[in-house]
Design a protein around this motif. Sequence first.
Motif, PDB file in Angstrom:
ATOM      1  N   SER A   1       0.805  -1.224   0.000  1.00 43.94           N
ATOM      2  CA  SER A   1       0.000   0.000   0.000  1.00 43.94           C
ATOM      3  C   SER A   1       0.838   1.274   0.000  1.00 43.94           C
ATOM      4  N   GLU A   2       2.150   1.165  -0.008  1.00 40.36           N
ATOM      5  CA  GLU A   2       2.998   2.357   0.019  1.00 40.36           C
ATOM      6  C   GLU A   2       3.375   2.787  -1.389  1.00 40.36           C
ATOM      7  N   GLY A   3       3.837   3.979  -1.513  1.00 38.44           N
ATOM      8  CA  GLY A   3       4.271   4.502  -2.798  1.00 38.44           C
ATOM      9  C   GLY A   3       3.185   5.323  -3.458  1.00 38.44           C
ATOM     10  N   GLU A   4       3.507   5.876  -4.616  1.00 36.27           N
ATOM     11  CA  GLU A   4       2.557   6.755  -5.290  1.00 36.27           C
ATOM     12  C   GLU A   4       1.405   6.006  -5.943  1.00 36.27           C
ATOM     13  N   HIS A   5       1.598   4.741  -6.238  1.00 38.03           N
ATOM     14  CA  HIS A   5       0.547   3.943  -6.870  1.00 38.03           C
ATOM     15  C   HIS A   5       0.058   2.853  -5.923  1.00 38.03           C
ATOM     16  N   GLY A   6      -0.012   3.157  -4.635  1.00 35.94           N
ATOM     17  CA  GLY A   6      -0.367   2.154  -3.631  1.00 35.94           C
ATOM     18  C   GLY A   6      -1.738   1.556  -3.828  1.00 35.94           C
ATOM     19  N   ILE A   7      -2.731   2.385  -4.141  1.00 36.73           N
ATOM     20  CA  ILE A   7      -4.086   1.873  -4.305  1.00 36.73           C
ATOM     21  C   ILE A   7      -4.185   0.970  -5.532  1.00 36.73           C
ATOM     22  N   TRP A   8      -3.410   1.257  -6.563  1.00 38.64           N
ATOM     23  CA  TRP A   8      -3.418   0.392  -7.751  1.00 38.64           C
ATOM     24  C   TRP A   8      -2.799  -0.963  -7.445  1.00 38.64           C
ATOM     25  N   GLN A   9      -1.769  -0.960  -6.598  1.00 39.64           N
ATOM     26  CA  GLN A   9      -1.152  -2.228  -6.224  1.00 39.64           C
ATOM     27  C   GLN A   9      -2.130  -3.094  -5.442  1.00 39.64           C
ATOM     28  N   VAL A  10      -2.886  -2.483  -4.541  1.00 32.64           N
ATOM     29  CA  VAL A  10      -3.882  -3.237  -3.778  1.00 32.64           C
ATOM     30  C   VAL A  10      -4.956  -3.777  -4.723  1.00 32.64           C
ATOM     31  N   GLY A  11      -5.384  -2.972  -5.685  1.00 30.03           N
ATOM     32  CA  GLY A  11      -6.370  -3.428  -6.665  1.00 30.03           C
ATOM     33  C   GLY A  11      -5.866  -4.592  -7.490  1.00 30.03           C
ATOM     34  N   LYS A  12      -4.601  -4.523  -7.888  1.00 33.60           N
ATOM     35  CA  LYS A  12      -4.021  -5.634  -8.655  1.00 33.60           C
ATOM     36  C   LYS A  12      -3.947  -6.900  -7.813  1.00 33.60           C
ATOM     37  N   MET A  13      -3.608  -6.753  -6.537  1.00 37.95           N
ATOM     38  CA  MET A  13      -3.539  -7.916  -5.657  1.00 37.95           C
ATOM     39  C   MET A  13      -4.924  -8.521  -5.438  1.00 37.95           C
ATOM     40  N   LEU A  14      -5.933  -7.675  -5.276  1.00 35.46           N
ATOM     41  CA  LEU A  14      -7.292  -8.187  -5.086  1.00 35.46           C
ATOM     42  C   LEU A  14      -7.797  -8.895  -6.338  1.00 35.46           C
ATOM     43  N   SER A  15      -7.502  -8.347  -7.512  1.00 34.29           N
ATOM     44  CA  SER A  15      -7.943  -9.011  -8.736  1.00 34.29           C
ATOM     45  C   SER A  15      -7.190 -10.330  -8.944  1.00 34.29           C
ATOM     46  N   ALA A  16      -5.913 -10.378  -8.596  1.00 37.57           N
ATOM     47  CA  ALA A  16      -5.162 -11.630  -8.699  1.00 37.57           C
ATOM     48  C   ALA A  16      -5.702 -12.670  -7.716  1.00 37.57           C
ATOM     49  N   ALA A  17      -6.058 -12.232  -6.513  1.00 41.63           N
ATOM     50  CA  ALA A  17      -6.634 -13.151  -5.530  1.00 41.63           C
ATOM     51  C   ALA A  17      -7.980 -13.671  -6.008  1.00 41.63           C
ATOM     52  N   PHE A  18      -8.788 -12.813  -6.632  1.00 34.95           N
ATOM     53  CA  PHE A  18     -10.081 -13.240  -7.167  1.00 34.95           C
ATOM     54  C   PHE A  18      -9.899 -14.272  -8.273  1.00 34.95           C
ATOM     55  N   LEU A  19      -8.956 -14.026  -9.174  1.00 34.21           N
ATOM     56  CA  LEU A  19      -8.700 -14.988 -10.250  1.00 34.21           C
ATOM     57  C   LEU A  19      -8.212 -16.326  -9.700  1.00 34.21           C
ATOM     58  N   ALA A  20      -7.331 -16.275  -8.702  1.00 32.07           N
ATOM     59  CA  ALA A  20      -6.843 -17.514  -8.091  1.00 32.07           C
ATOM     60  C   ALA A  20      -7.990 -18.268  -7.432  1.00 32.07           C
ATOM     61  N   PHE A  21      -8.882 -17.538  -6.759  1.00 29.29           N
ATOM     62  CA  PHE A  21     -10.034 -18.175  -6.124  1.00 29.29           C
ATOM     63  C   PHE A  21     -10.945 -18.829  -7.164  1.00 29.29           C
ATOM     64  N   VAL A  22     -11.199 -18.131  -8.263  1.00 28.32           N
ATOM     65  CA  VAL A  22     -12.062 -18.677  -9.314  1.00 28.32           C
ATOM     66  C   VAL A  22     -11.441 -19.933  -9.917  1.00 28.32           C
ATOM     67  N   ILE A  23     -10.136 -19.911 -10.149  1.00 29.82           N
ATOM     68  CA  ILE A  23      -9.460 -21.073 -10.733  1.00 29.82           C
ATOM     69  C   ILE A  23      -9.506 -22.265  -9.776  1.00 29.82           C
ATOM     70  N   VAL A  24      -9.208 -22.021  -8.505  1.00 28.01           N
ATOM     71  CA  VAL A  24      -9.204 -23.123  -7.530  1.00 28.01           C
ATOM     72  C   VAL A  24     -10.615 -23.640  -7.308  1.00 28.01           C
ATOM     73  N   ALA A  25     -11.580 -22.736  -7.113  1.00 25.13           N
ATOM     74  CA  ALA A  25     -12.963 -23.163  -6.886  1.00 25.13           C
ATOM     75  C   ALA A  25     -13.518 -23.889  -8.114  1.00 25.13           C
TER      76      ALA A  25
END
Length: 101
Positions: free
Chosen positions: A67-91
Amino acid sequence: MMENKAAGHSRFPWTQVIAFLFSIILTFAAVWIGIWANLSYRVIVAAVFALAFIQAAIQLFMFMHVSEGEHGIWQVGKMLSAAFLAFVIVAGSVWVLNSMH
Protein backbone atom coordinates in the motif's frame (compact mmCIF):
# COMPACT_ATOMS: atom_id res chain seq x y z
CA MET A 1 33.15 8.68 13.05
CA MET A 2 30.32 9.80 10.80
CA GLU A 3 27.07 7.89 10.83
CA ASN A 4 25.03 7.58 7.66
CA LYS A 5 21.44 7.59 8.92
CA ALA A 6 18.67 8.00 6.41
CA ALA A 7 15.36 9.44 7.52
CA GLY A 8 13.26 6.74 9.19
CA HIS A 9 16.01 4.10 9.13
CA SER A 10 17.62 4.83 12.48
CA ARG A 11 14.95 3.32 14.70
CA PHE A 12 14.28 -0.34 15.42
CA PRO A 13 11.65 -1.89 13.09
CA TRP A 14 9.11 -2.89 15.76
CA THR A 15 6.22 -3.22 13.32
CA GLN A 16 8.12 -5.76 11.21
CA VAL A 17 9.17 -7.74 14.29
CA ILE A 18 5.60 -7.83 15.57
CA ALA A 19 4.30 -8.84 12.14
CA PHE A 20 6.92 -11.60 11.94
CA LEU A 21 5.97 -12.91 15.39
CA PHE A 22 2.28 -12.78 14.47
CA SER A 23 3.03 -14.76 11.29
CA ILE A 24 4.86 -17.40 13.36
CA ILE A 25 1.91 -17.58 15.78
CA LEU A 26 -0.51 -18.02 12.87
CA THR A 27 1.65 -20.83 11.47
CA PHE A 28 1.70 -22.66 14.79
CA ALA A 29 -2.06 -22.11 15.17
CA ALA A 30 -2.63 -23.71 11.76
CA VAL A 31 -0.42 -26.66 12.71
CA TRP A 32 -2.25 -27.06 16.02
CA ILE A 33 -5.65 -26.93 14.30
CA GLY A 34 -4.52 -29.43 11.67
CA ILE A 35 -3.01 -31.94 14.08
CA TRP A 36 -4.55 -31.62 17.53
CA ALA A 37 -7.98 -30.01 17.13
CA ASN A 38 -10.84 -32.47 17.27
CA LEU A 39 -12.85 -30.82 14.48
CA SER A 40 -14.38 -32.02 11.26
CA TYR A 41 -12.27 -32.04 8.12
CA ARG A 42 -14.18 -29.14 6.54
CA VAL A 43 -13.77 -26.92 9.61
CA ILE A 44 -10.04 -27.68 9.74
CA VAL A 45 -9.59 -26.83 6.05
CA ALA A 46 -11.58 -23.61 6.39
CA ALA A 47 -9.65 -22.55 9.49
CA VAL A 48 -6.26 -23.24 7.91
CA PHE A 49 -7.27 -21.33 4.76
CA ALA A 50 -8.45 -18.39 6.88
CA LEU A 51 -5.20 -18.32 8.85
CA ALA A 52 -3.19 -18.57 5.62
CA PHE A 53 -5.13 -15.66 4.12
CA ILE A 54 -4.49 -13.51 7.20
CA GLN A 55 -0.81 -14.40 7.14
CA ALA A 56 -0.53 -13.57 3.43
CA ALA A 57 -2.18 -10.20 4.04
CA ILE A 58 0.23 -9.43 6.88
CA GLN A 59 3.22 -10.30 4.71
CA LEU A 60 1.96 -8.30 1.74
CA PHE A 61 1.30 -5.14 3.71
CA MET A 62 4.10 -5.28 6.30
CA PHE A 63 7.02 -6.76 4.38
CA MET A 64 6.25 -6.10 0.71
CA HIS A 65 4.76 -2.62 1.39
CA VAL A 66 1.92 -3.09 -1.08
CA SER A 67 0.00 0.00 0.00
CA GLU A 68 3.00 2.36 0.02
CA GLY A 69 4.27 4.50 -2.80
CA GLU A 70 2.56 6.75 -5.29
CA HIS A 71 0.55 3.94 -6.87
CA GLY A 72 -0.37 2.15 -3.63
CA ILE A 73 -4.09 1.87 -4.30
CA TRP A 74 -3.42 0.39 -7.75
CA GLN A 75 -1.15 -2.23 -6.22
CA VAL A 76 -3.88 -3.24 -3.78
CA GLY A 77 -6.37 -3.43 -6.67
CA LYS A 78 -4.02 -5.63 -8.65
CA MET A 79 -3.54 -7.92 -5.66
CA LEU A 80 -7.29 -8.19 -5.09
CA SER A 81 -7.94 -9.01 -8.74
CA ALA A 82 -5.16 -11.63 -8.70
CA ALA A 83 -6.63 -13.15 -5.53
CA PHE A 84 -10.08 -13.24 -7.17
CA LEU A 85 -8.70 -14.99 -10.25
CA ALA A 86 -6.84 -17.51 -8.09
CA PHE A 87 -10.03 -18.17 -6.12
CA VAL A 88 -12.06 -18.68 -9.31
CA ILE A 89 -9.46 -21.07 -10.73
CA VAL A 90 -9.20 -23.12 -7.53
CA ALA A 91 -12.96 -23.16 -6.89
CA GLY A 92 -13.64 -24.09 -10.52
CA SER A 93 -11.09 -26.88 -10.40
CA VAL A 94 -12.57 -28.27 -7.19
CA TRP A 95 -16.07 -28.05 -8.66
CA VAL A 96 -15.05 -29.87 -11.84
CA LEU A 97 -13.17 -32.59 -9.94
CA ASN A 98 -16.08 -33.14 -7.54
CA SER A 99 -18.65 -33.24 -10.36
CA MET A 100 -16.95 -36.05 -12.25
CA HIS A 101 -18.59 -39.46 -12.01
